[in-house]
Each structure stands twice: as structure tokens, then as C-alpha cells.
Design a protein around this motif. Structure first.
Motif, PDB file in Angstrom:
ATOM      1  N   PHE A  12       0.833  -1.205   0.000  1.00 33.01           N
ATOM      2  CA  PHE A  12       0.000   0.000   0.000  1.00 33.01           C
ATOM      3  C   PHE A  12       0.870   1.258   0.000  1.00 33.01           C
ATOM      4  O   PHE A  12       0.606   2.208  -0.745  1.00 33.01           O
ATOM      5  N   LEU A  13       1.930   1.274   0.810  1.00 35.94           N
ATOM      6  CA  LEU A  13       2.822   2.437   0.838  1.00 35.94           C
ATOM      7  C   LEU A  13       3.515   2.635  -0.505  1.00 35.94           C
ATOM      8  O   LEU A  13       3.716   3.767  -0.953  1.00 35.94           O
ATOM      9  N   ARG A  14       3.905   1.554  -1.166  1.00 37.09           N
ATOM     10  CA  ARG A  14       4.557   1.688  -2.467  1.00 37.09           C
ATOM     11  C   ARG A  14       3.591   2.247  -3.506  1.00 37.09           C
ATOM     12  O   ARG A  14       3.997   3.004  -4.395  1.00 37.09           O
ATOM     13  N   VAL A  15       2.298   1.908  -3.415  1.00 42.82           N
ATOM     14  CA  VAL A  15       1.303   2.485  -4.320  1.00 42.82           C
ATOM     15  C   VAL A  15       1.164   3.979  -4.040  1.00 42.82           C
ATOM     16  O   VAL A  15       1.075   4.795  -4.959  1.00 42.82           O
ATOM     17  N   CYS A  16       1.161   4.355  -2.759  1.00 42.51           N
ATOM     18  CA  CYS A  16       1.099   5.779  -2.402  1.00 42.51           C
ATOM     19  C   CYS A  16       2.274   6.536  -2.997  1.00 42.51           C
ATOM     20  O   CYS A  16       2.110   7.627  -3.561  1.00 42.51           O
ATOM     21  N   GLU A  17       3.476   5.969  -2.877  1.00 40.25           N
ATOM     22  CA  GLU A  17       4.675   6.646  -3.352  1.00 40.25           C
ATOM     23  C   GLU A  17       4.747   6.668  -4.872  1.00 40.25           C
ATOM     24  O   GLU A  17       5.231   7.636  -5.467  1.00 40.25           O
TER      25      GLU A  17
END
Length: 291
Positions: A12-17
Motif C-alpha cells: 500500500f505504501l509503495r502504491v502511495c509513493e
């Protein structure tokens, strides 16, 4: 609400970034379809919608922004555990990712970067591929291009020039073919330069920059090298002028959070000072003329 899976939170964090599935795929190595399924599974697990999907990409909802901030805090909080698990003794390690020639330059000037009194170790990770600093595969990265996404800090260090080189023991008028990096291993513009020249005769092929330089030094042919590497190698002399249009900048990349750690901040300053002191060498302005 069920307990969320930490691996799903990291994705999820990688999608945000990355601003969407494609950006996350580039940093994780997973397919966009797999990432999409994991994000959906996370939303179902916590019972909240995290993204508004559209053709333009993924945009965080209010719940998504809240979870992003909390997940970042958890990721940062786990960092000391990862640091502790990989260190030798009580000293933390600072991992430096760099290509062959940059790592060689840093190794030659190691005493300018570290002393036994320092409360950290330097861990070199030499590779032509780019490690994922947003995913914390290294603390410091030396690269020829700035990153496009991620919570990363960027600092330009120097401009890097390239030139052809030949063995110093050969006569200046020796007719030499080229030594080249194989097409599958040619990851940079300088490595591809010989391949892009029409009808450039190749005498020998190498799969690493180090082997290319060794072949050139042995007299196998001419090879293209960054000036800060070729001009420091006493086995070599220039076989021509700096190649126009090939120069690029050298950047130092660090994670936005890791760069504040004392040992990382110290090493950042020392690497920057070392390369900036040698800016003329990087620009190809400090060399010994061929005999």
C-alpha cells in the motif's frame, strides 16, 4: 476489523509513493495485477476504501491518507530493528549502493570516509542495477539520474565526462578495435555508446566494467570509461578527446527519513566533500596526456 497483513501495508505504501499500480510494480517487482489484488484485500480487511480509482491513477481517500501516515510511522519504527539485525557488533552499518567505478573511487579514498573511531561501519553494495532506496535496500545511493518517485532526498555532486582509453604500453598510432560491454549487460548510455556506432569493430566483449578496463589495459583494444576512472588508472591513457554529449550528473540519493540518522548524515557529508574536491577529475579536466 481484522488484523491487516504488514506485507499488504508495505505494498500500500509503495502504491502511495508511486502514484498507482505501475509505479508500485517498478519498486516491488510484483505485477500491477498482483498489487491491485493486495490493495483490494487490505481494503476488505480493514473495511475502508483507501483509493479512488480512475484512468489517471490512484488517489488517496481521507482514510487512505490516515493509513498512509500510520503505516509510514510503523515502517520507520521498524528501521532500528533492521539496522540492529545486520550490524557487526555494536556499530550500525551504512549501506552505500554504487556502480563499479564510483565504488572503486570511494574504496581508493576510504580513509577520507571512515576511521576506526567512527561509530558505524560502511557496507558497500556494488552493482550497475539500481537498488530500491525507497524500499530501504541501501541508505545511500550514488546514481547517474535522480529518482522519479519515493520519499527520497537528492543532491547533485558532480558532472561526469567520458573518453576512450587504450593501454599505456601501446604506441599512440596503434590501430585498435573496440572493447565493448555486451548488449544484455549494457545498462548505461556509456556502455551502449560503442554498440550505437555504425560499423564499430569490436575485438573483445565484456560483461562488467571492471573486465572491460582490464581488457583495455592488456591491449585488447580501446574502451569507453568515465574520466574519473580512466584518468586514475596508470595502465591507461586517453585514446581520444572527451566524448561530446555523453556527460551526465552524479547524484547522491538518500531516504527522506534515513538521512537524518547521525551515521548516515556523517557519511553523506564525507562522500559529498570527497567528490566535490575532485570535481575537475570527474569533468575530465585532470589527466596525463598520452605519450
Amino acid at each position: 476489523m481484522n488484523e491487516p497483513n504488514w506485507d499488504d501495508l508495505r505494498i500500500f505504501l509503495r502504491v502511495c509513493e508511486g502514484g498507482g499500480l505501475t509505479g508500485a510494480a517498478a519498486s516491488t517487482g510484483l505485477s500491477p495485477a498482483t498489487i491491485g489484488r493486495r490493495v483490494t484485500a487490505l481494503e476488505q480487511c480493514i473495511g475502508r476504501t483507501l483509493f479512488e480509482r480512475s484512468q489517471a491513477g490512484y488517489r488517496l481517500t481521507a482514510d487512505g491518507r490516515t493509513l498512509r501516515d500510520k503505516a509510514r510511522a510503523v515502517e520507520a519504527g521498524m528501521r532500528p530493528i533492521a539496522d540492529w539485525s545486520r550490524t557487526s557488533g555494536e556499530k550500525p552499518g551504512v549501506r552505500v549502493s554504487a556502480g563499479t567505478w564510483t565504488a572503486n573511487f570511494l574504496a581508493d579514498h576510504f580513509t577520507a570516509l571512515w576511521s576506526p573511531a567512527d561509530a558505524f561501519h560502511i557496507c558497500f553494495k556494488t552493482t550497475e542495477a539500481r537498488l530500491d532506496l525507497a524500499h530501504r535496500e541501501a541508505e545511500i545511493g550514488l546514481r547517474n539520474a535522480p529518482p522519479e518517485t519515493g520519499n527520497l532526498a537528492v543532491r547533485k555532486l558532480a558532472d561526469v565526462a567520458f573518453a576512450p582509453y587504450r593501454a599505456a604500453h601501446l604506441p599512440g598510432d596503434a590501430a585498435l578495435d573496440w572493447v565493448a560491454i555486451g548488449r544484455d549487460e549494457a545498462l548505461t548510455a556509456s556502455a551502449r555508446w560503442v554498440l550505437d556506432q555504425a560499423d564499430a569493430p569490436v575485438a573483445a566483449w565484456a560483461n562488467t566494467p571492471r573486465t572491460l578496463a582490464d581488457l583495455v589495459a592488456a591491449g585488447a583494444g580501446r574502451g569507453v570509461l568515465p574520466c574519473f576512472a580512466g584518468d586514475r588508472d596508470r595502465r591507461l591513457v586517453r585514446a581520444g578527446p572527451v566524448i561530446a554529449g555523453m556527460a551526465h550528473a552524479q547524484y547522491m540519493i538518500t531516504h527522506g527519513d534515513d538521512r537524518h540518522r547521525p551515521e548516515v548524515r556523517t557519511l553523506i557529508g564525507r562522500i559529498a566533500a570527497l567528490i566535490e574536491r575532485n570535481a575537475d577529475l570527474y569533468r575530465g579536466e585532470r589527466f596525463v596526456e598520452a605519450a
